[in-house]
Design a protein around this motif. Structure first.
Motif, PDB file in Angstrom:
ATOM      1  N   ASP A 134       0.869  -1.182   0.000  1.00 19.41           N
ATOM      2  CA  ASP A 134       0.000   0.000   0.000  1.00 19.41           C
ATOM      3  C   ASP A 134       0.910   1.238   0.000  1.00 19.41           C
ATOM      4  OD1 ASP A 134      -2.202   1.598   0.188  1.00 19.41           O
ATOM      5  OD2 ASP A 134      -2.575   1.249   2.322  1.00 19.41           O
TER       6      ASP A 134
ATOM      7  N   ASN B 152      -0.208   4.700   1.409  1.00 17.89           N
ATOM      8  CA  ASN B 152      -0.423   5.492   2.631  1.00 17.89           C
ATOM      9  C   ASN B 152      -0.533   4.579   3.849  1.00 17.89           C
ATOM     10  OD1 ASN B 152      -0.580   7.976   1.199  1.00 17.89           O
ATOM     11  ND2 ASN B 152      -2.613   7.353   0.501  1.00 17.89           N
TER      12      ASN B 152
ATOM     13  N   THR C 210      -5.263   3.237  -3.000  1.00 15.08           N
ATOM     14  CA  THR C 210      -6.407   4.007  -3.493  1.00 15.08           C
ATOM     15  C   THR C 210      -5.943   5.239  -4.262  1.00 15.08           C
ATOM     16  OG1 THR C 210      -6.498   5.252  -1.443  1.00 15.08           O
ATOM     17  CG2 THR C 210      -7.893   3.306  -1.583  1.00 15.08           C
ATOM     18  N   GLU C 211      -4.654   5.564  -4.137  1.00 16.47           N
ATOM     19  CA  GLU C 211      -4.099   6.735  -4.842  1.00 16.47           C
ATOM     20  C   GLU C 211      -4.130   6.486  -6.346  1.00 16.47           C
ATOM     21  OE1 GLU C 211      -2.795   9.557  -3.715  1.00 16.47           O
ATOM     22  OE2 GLU C 211      -2.340   9.261  -1.600  1.00 16.47           O
ATOM     23  N   ALA C 212      -4.708   7.436  -7.085  1.00 14.87           N
ATOM     24  CA  ALA C 212      -4.795   7.246  -8.534  1.00 14.87           C
ATOM     25  C   ALA C 212      -4.111   8.371  -9.307  1.00 14.87           C
ATOM     26  CB  ALA C 212      -6.257   7.153  -8.947  1.00 14.87           C
ATOM     27  N   ALA C 213      -3.681   9.420  -8.597  1.00 18.92           N
ATOM     28  CA  ALA C 213      -3.134  10.597  -9.295  1.00 18.92           C
ATOM     29  C   ALA C 213      -1.814  10.274  -9.987  1.00 18.92           C
ATOM     30  CB  ALA C 213      -2.928  11.719  -8.287  1.00 18.92           C
ATOM     31  N   GLN C 214      -1.613  10.898 -11.142  1.00 20.07           N
ATOM     32  CA  GLN C 214      -0.414  10.645 -11.944  1.00 20.07           C
ATOM     33  C   GLN C 214       0.858  11.037 -11.186  1.00 20.07           C
ATOM     34  OE1 GLN C 214      -0.544   8.952 -14.918  1.00 20.07           O
ATOM     35  NE2 GLN C 214       1.664   8.853 -14.512  1.00 20.07           N
TER      36      GLN C 214
ATOM     37  N   ARG D  90       1.924   8.340  -8.943  1.00 22.32           N
ATOM     38  CA  ARG D  90       2.443   7.211  -9.735  1.00 22.32           C
ATOM     39  C   ARG D  90       3.886   7.478 -10.149  1.00 22.32           C
ATOM     40  NH1 ARG D  90      -1.970   4.249 -13.025  1.00 22.32           N
ATOM     41  NH2 ARG D  90      -3.831   4.942 -11.951  1.00 22.32           N
TER      42      ARG D  90
ATOM     43  N   GLY E 248       4.935  -1.704 -10.816  1.00 24.53           N
ATOM     44  CA  GLY E 248       3.601  -1.432 -11.353  1.00 24.53           C
ATOM     45  C   GLY E 248       2.729  -0.749 -10.329  1.00 24.53           C
ATOM     46  N   TRP E 249       1.615  -0.181 -10.820  1.00 26.54           N
ATOM     47  CA  TRP E 249       0.716   0.599  -9.956  1.00 26.54           C
ATOM     48  C   TRP E 249      -0.699   0.061 -10.115  1.00 26.54           C
ATOM     49  CZ3 TRP E 249       2.560   4.548  -6.873  1.00 26.54           C
ATOM     50  CH2 TRP E 249       1.605   5.304  -6.203  1.00 26.54           C
ATOM     51  N   LEU E 250      -1.270  -0.434  -9.038  1.00 26.23           N
ATOM     52  CA  LEU E 250      -2.632  -0.977  -9.080  1.00 26.23           C
ATOM     53  C   LEU E 250      -3.515  -0.130  -8.163  1.00 26.23           C
ATOM     54  CD1 LEU E 250      -1.833  -4.774  -8.528  1.00 26.23           C
ATOM     55  CD2 LEU E 250      -1.626  -3.462 -10.600  1.00 26.23           C
ATOM     56  N   VAL E 251      -4.668   0.277  -8.694  1.00 31.07           N
ATOM     57  CA  VAL E 251      -5.583   1.095  -7.896  1.00 31.07           C
ATOM     58  C   VAL E 251      -6.690   0.189  -7.340  1.00 31.07           C
ATOM     59  CG1 VAL E 251      -7.157   3.054  -7.924  1.00 31.07           C
ATOM     60  CG2 VAL E 251      -5.092   3.116  -9.294  1.00 31.07           C
ATOM     61  N   LYS E 252      -6.891   0.277  -6.038  1.00 24.31           N
ATOM     62  CA  LYS E 252      -7.933  -0.524  -5.375  1.00 24.31           C
ATOM     63  C   LYS E 252      -9.306  -0.106  -5.868  1.00 24.31           C
ATOM     64  CE  LYS E 252      -5.418  -0.839  -1.005  1.00 24.31           C
ATOM     65  NZ  LYS E 252      -5.389  -0.394   0.401  1.00 24.31           N
ATOM     66  N   PRO E 253     -10.262  -0.992  -5.947  1.00 23.57           N
ATOM     67  CA  PRO E 253     -10.143  -2.417  -5.670  1.00 23.57           C
ATOM     68  C   PRO E 253      -9.687  -3.184  -6.900  1.00 23.57           C
ATOM     69  CG  PRO E 253     -12.422  -1.903  -6.141  1.00 23.57           C
ATOM     70  CD  PRO E 253     -11.657  -0.606  -6.267  1.00 23.57           C
ATOM     71  N   VAL E 254      -9.008  -4.284  -6.665  1.00 21.51           N
ATOM     72  CA  VAL E 254      -8.566  -5.137  -7.770  1.00 21.51           C
ATOM     73  C   VAL E 254      -9.239  -6.491  -7.590  1.00 21.51           C
ATOM     74  CG1 VAL E 254      -6.575  -6.172  -8.886  1.00 21.51           C
ATOM     75  CG2 VAL E 254      -6.349  -3.964  -7.787  1.00 21.51           C
TER      76      VAL E 254
ATOM     77  N   GLN F  31     -12.670  -5.393  -0.692  1.00 23.60           N
ATOM     78  CA  GLN F  31     -11.678  -4.319  -0.632  1.00 23.60           C
ATOM     79  C   GLN F  31     -12.350  -2.943  -0.548  1.00 23.60           C
ATOM     80  OE1 GLN F  31      -8.907  -4.608  -3.872  1.00 23.60           O
ATOM     81  NE2 GLN F  31      -8.612  -6.790  -3.534  1.00 23.60           N
TER      82      GLN F  31
ATOM     83  N   TYR G 140      -7.132  12.905  -5.769  1.00 20.78           N
ATOM     84  CA  TYR G 140      -6.041  11.937  -5.933  1.00 20.78           C
ATOM     85  C   TYR G 140      -6.551  10.494  -5.901  1.00 20.78           C
ATOM     86  CZ  TYR G 140      -2.882  15.825  -4.831  1.00 20.78           C
ATOM     87  OH  TYR G 140      -2.207  17.000  -4.839  1.00 20.78           O
ATOM     88  N   HIS G 141      -7.757  10.298  -5.447  1.00 25.50           N
ATOM     89  CA  HIS G 141      -8.261   8.934  -5.252  1.00 25.50           C
ATOM     90  C   HIS G 141      -9.427   8.673  -6.187  1.00 25.50           C
ATOM     91  CE1 HIS G 141      -6.212  10.013  -1.530  1.00 25.50           C
ATOM     92  NE2 HIS G 141      -5.878   8.747  -1.476  1.00 25.50           N
TER      93      HIS G 141
ATOM     94  N   ASN H  59     -11.224   6.110  -7.041  1.00 25.37           N
ATOM     95  CA  ASN H  59     -11.528   4.700  -6.834  1.00 25.37           C
ATOM     96  C   ASN H  59     -13.005   4.405  -6.645  1.00 25.37           C
ATOM     97  OD1 ASN H  59     -11.816   5.831  -4.289  1.00 25.37           O
ATOM     98  ND2 ASN H  59      -9.667   5.368  -3.840  1.00 25.37           N
TER      99      ASN H  59
ATOM    100  N   LYS I  31      -6.348   1.962 -14.153  1.00 27.59           N
ATOM    101  CA  LYS I  31      -6.346   1.349 -12.821  1.00 27.59           C
ATOM    102  C   LYS I  31      -5.103   0.483 -12.608  1.00 27.59           C
ATOM    103  CE  LYS I  31      -9.813  -0.009 -10.468  1.00 27.59           C
ATOM    104  NZ  LYS I  31     -10.931  -0.812  -9.990  1.00 27.59           N
TER     105      LYS I  31
ATOM    106  N   GLU J 290      -1.218  -0.341 -14.084  1.00 22.56           N
ATOM    107  CA  GLU J 290      -0.163   0.147 -14.964  1.00 22.56           C
ATOM    108  C   GLU J 290       1.159  -0.509 -14.560  1.00 22.56           C
ATOM    109  OE1 GLU J 290       1.691   4.441 -16.402  1.00 22.56           O
ATOM    110  OE2 GLU J 290       0.392   4.364 -14.652  1.00 22.56           O
ATOM    111  N   LEU J 291       1.817  -1.115 -15.540  1.00 23.37           N
ATOM    112  CA  LEU J 291       3.154  -1.672 -15.284  1.00 23.37           C
ATOM    113  C   LEU J 291       4.171  -0.718 -15.887  1.00 23.37           C
ATOM    114  CD1 LEU J 291       2.609  -5.482 -15.947  1.00 23.37           C
ATOM    115  CD2 LEU J 291       2.770  -4.325 -13.760  1.00 23.37           C
ATOM    116  N   PHE J 292       5.163  -0.356 -15.070  1.00 20.90           N
ATOM    117  CA  PHE J 292       6.143   0.633 -15.547  1.00 20.90           C
ATOM    118  C   PHE J 292       7.208  -0.022 -16.431  1.00 20.90           C
ATOM    119  CE2 PHE J 292       4.943   2.467 -11.247  1.00 20.90           C
ATOM    120  CZ  PHE J 292       3.961   3.274 -11.795  1.00 20.90           C
TER     121      PHE J 292
END
Lengths: 124, 536
Positions: free
Chosen positions: A54, A56, A85-89, A92, A102-108, B458, B516-517, B519, B532, B534-536
């Motif tokens: 995570d 935060n 839960t952070e989605a801002a560029q 990232r 990699g960056w995954l935004v909840k929920p997955v 979740q 920022y969230h 979701n 949602k 992204e692989l860098f």
């Protein structure tokens, strides 16, 4: 042999749900409640095949954990995914600069998570 | 608030009038006592009338002043006005703070309750899903062994677990709805009250004295501006609550759908297990019958060599007896032959003896006849024995053939039974193969559904974080309100800081944090959101 995943999140719900999903699918899962505890485990000799963290969290956040983990010997090329839960560029980019894979935004969903894990862990 | 201010002013004015009127009455009474002898001599009985009249004048005068005071606008000093304004503002802000604190508090009120309850229920759900996954895995392992008893046990443990999981989800949904409704009701009440207070403040601002100072006007304006931002924060909080409500609702619906699939698949599994138990029992019965028959035939075949051996021994015994009798016949024949020779020799000797041997010749002839008869009898016995031997051997031979035929017939049946057994075994293998395929498919679906349920849970964490951001924003706002009140009191209305601007910063920070969230369940529809995954 089952691949080991270190899961780091301050939410018990998240830890339980993701851990169970991964264990059902044959992974061995270690958990930590924050970045500090995760680092303690890594310093104690834990060598997972993948870290999912995570961002935060109290005591030590995900970005700092990634930076510190990357500095450890043998962790330079280990895949590290963020699950947040952070989605801002901006955030990232911060994660990418720290060394996240990699960056995954909840929920997955369970299926999506496994698909991504298979991409970063070939043969899993 | 305005009424309270008026009341204070009235109390002051009324007090003064009552004080003056009471003083006049005392002076009148004192005068009456002091000048009583003089007035008695001068006025006589009119003295009481005079005093009564004066007392009435004082009373009426004081009432008139009192009425005038109540009807005429109060003219307050600058300090009194500032004091009254501060008092009114304090009253308004106290109300706001009390309302806000009771609405959004981290200790045991709505948001705290949401977090605790949803967290607890989510943990229960996860535990149910975990046990379900474990038991279906156990079921799969059990099916590999194919034991009826373990199948029964697996079925018995699976059904209550499905019920437990369904109960946990129902509780989750019910509590979620109740908490959401309570929270929204509180927010709605708080907003209603705040709007009323905002109206009171606006009225107060309109009623402010024309000669009020610039500080007072600024203070009122700033309070009004803070109210506006306060209401904006509440509006934004309410919007977020709607998002939370939608998210929990969508998440709950997703959970229910997944659980429905889970339940259906589990029921299918149980149905297949039931059918498997019935069919396996039937197959077991058929196999048992075949096995019993084969065991019987096996025993029969095992006994055959012993029977044959016994028969051979009997034949050999009978032949031995007959051979023994044949030797006796030979002996009789030998005796007969020698008797015949003896009789011939006796006849020859009798002939040599002449007449003296005539009697002896007769005896010799008779002996010879006896020898011939003995020989004939021996031959007859030999013929009989040969026939007897032949008959025994033929009889045994036929009996043996019968048994062999019967044995062949049984053997042919054994082959049929073995064929049946093989067919049953092939059926069973086919059946098990199909059963395993179906059960594996169901287990795969179960595992996928469990994973989806775990994914949906979740949202509890996402909702928790959204509420924490709400709490943070409202706590900052409340702290600012308290600071504002303290500053108001400390400076007596001469505010140095721009509190409305600080309140705006709280609002903007909150909006920025939320941005920022991305979701929400509906966030996928927003094309401006980053991906949602992204692989860098």
């Amino acid at each position: 042999m089952a691949k080991t995943i270190l899961l780091v999140d301050d939410s018990v719900t998240m830890l339980m749900s993701v851990k169970n999903n991964l264990e059902i699918n044959g992974f061995k899962v270690e958990t930590a409640e924050d970045g500090l505890k995760a680092m303690e485990k890594l310093n104690a000799g834990l060598k997972p095949d993948l870290i999912i963290t995570d961002i935060n969290m109290p005591k030590m956040g995900g970005i700092e954990l990634i930076k510190k983990a990357r500095a450890l010997p043998g962790f330079r090329f280990m895949p590290i995914l963020t699950l947040t839960t952070e989605a801002a560029q901006g955030k990232r980019d911060e994660g990418k600069a720290a060394g996240a894979t990699g960056w995954l935004v909840k929920p997955v969903s369970g299926a999506d998570l496994l698909k991504i894990i298979k991409q970063v862990l070939p043969g899993a | 608030m305005t009424a309270k201010s008026k009341k204070t002013a009235l109390q002051n004015g009324t007090g003064r009038i009552l004080f003056v009127s009471a003083g006049l009455m005392l002076v009148l009474m004192g005068g009456a006592v002091f000048f009583s002898p003089y007035l008695d001599s001068q006025l006589g009985n009119y003295k009481e009338v005079l005093f009564l009249g004066l007392a009435m004048v004082i009373t009426c005068g004081s009432h008139w002043f009192l009425l005038e005071t109540m009807q005429s606008p109060q003219t307050l000093s600058h300090t009194e006005r500032v004091h009254a304004t501060n008092e009114k503002l304090r009253y308004i802000l106290n109300n706001i703070t009390r309302q806000v604190e009771s609405t959004l508090d981290n200790k045991g009120t709505s948001t705290g309750v949401i977090n605790i309850v949803t967290d607890k229920l989510a943990v229960t759900l996860i535990e149910c899903a975990e046990v379900l996954a474990e038991r279906t895995a156990h079921l799969n392992a059990t099916l590999q062994t194919g034991s009826n008893e373990t199948l029964e046990m697996a079925r018995e443990t699976l059904l209550p677990l499905i019920d437990e999981t369904a109960d946990a989800i129902t509780k989750y949904l019910n509590v979620g709805e109740n908490v959401d409704a309570q929270l929204r009701e509180r927010i709605s009440k708080a907003q209603h009250l705040l709007l009323e207070l905002r109206g009171a403040l606006a009225e107060f601002a309109q009623q402010k004295p024309a000669d009020s100072s610039a500080e007072l006007s600024a203070c009122i304006e700033q309070t009004g501006a803070m109210f506006d931002v306060h209401l904006k924060i509440d509006d934004f909080v309410n919007q977020q609550l709607e998002v939370v409500s939608n998210d929990t609702n969508e998440s709950a619906i997703a959970l229910v759908l997944h659980m429905r699939n889970l339940s259906d698949n589990a029921e299918n599994l149980v149905r297949y297990i039931n059918a498997a138990i019935t069919k396996i029992s039937a197959m077991d019965g058929g196999v048992n019958e075949s096995v019993e028959f084969i065991v019987r035939i096996g025993h029969f075949i095992q006994e055959i060599p012993a029977k044959i051996s016994a028969d051979i021994h009997s034949i050999q015994g009978a032949s031995g007896v007959i051979d023994g009798l044949s030797h006796l016949v030979d002996s009789i024949k030998e005796i007969s032959f020698q008797t015949d020779i003896l009789a011939v020799n006796a006849s020859i000797q009798a002939a040599h003896a002449g007449d003296a041997g005539l009697g002896f010749k007769i005896v010799a002839d008779e002996v010879r006849k006896l020898a011939v008869n003995s020989n004939q009898a021996a031959e007859m016995i030999e013929t009989g024995l040969s026939e007897a031997r032949k008959t025994i051997q033929d009889g045994l031979k036929f009996k043996f053939l019968d048994e062999v035929m019967q044995q062949m017939s049984e053997a042919a049946r054994v082959m049929d039974v073995v064929q049946e057994l093989e067919n049953s075994h092939e059926d069973a293998r086919q059946y098990y193969r199909t059963l395993f395929t179906v059960i594996n498919q169901n287990n795969t679906k179960l595992a996928a559904d469990i994973a989806e349920v775990l994914g949906s849970i979740q949202y509890q964490d996402i909702v928790r974080q959204r509420i924490e951001r709400m709490q943070s924003a409202t706590q900052r706002r409340n702290q600012l309100l308290l600071q504002f009140m303290e500053e108001l009191e400390r400076t007596n209305g001469h505010l140095a800081d721009d509190f409305a601007e600080q309140m705006n910063i709280v609002l903007n920070d909150y909006i920025e944090q939320e941005s920022y969230h991305g979701n929400s369940l509906n966030s996928d529809a927003d094309n401006n959101q980053p991906p949602k995954f992204e692989l860098f």
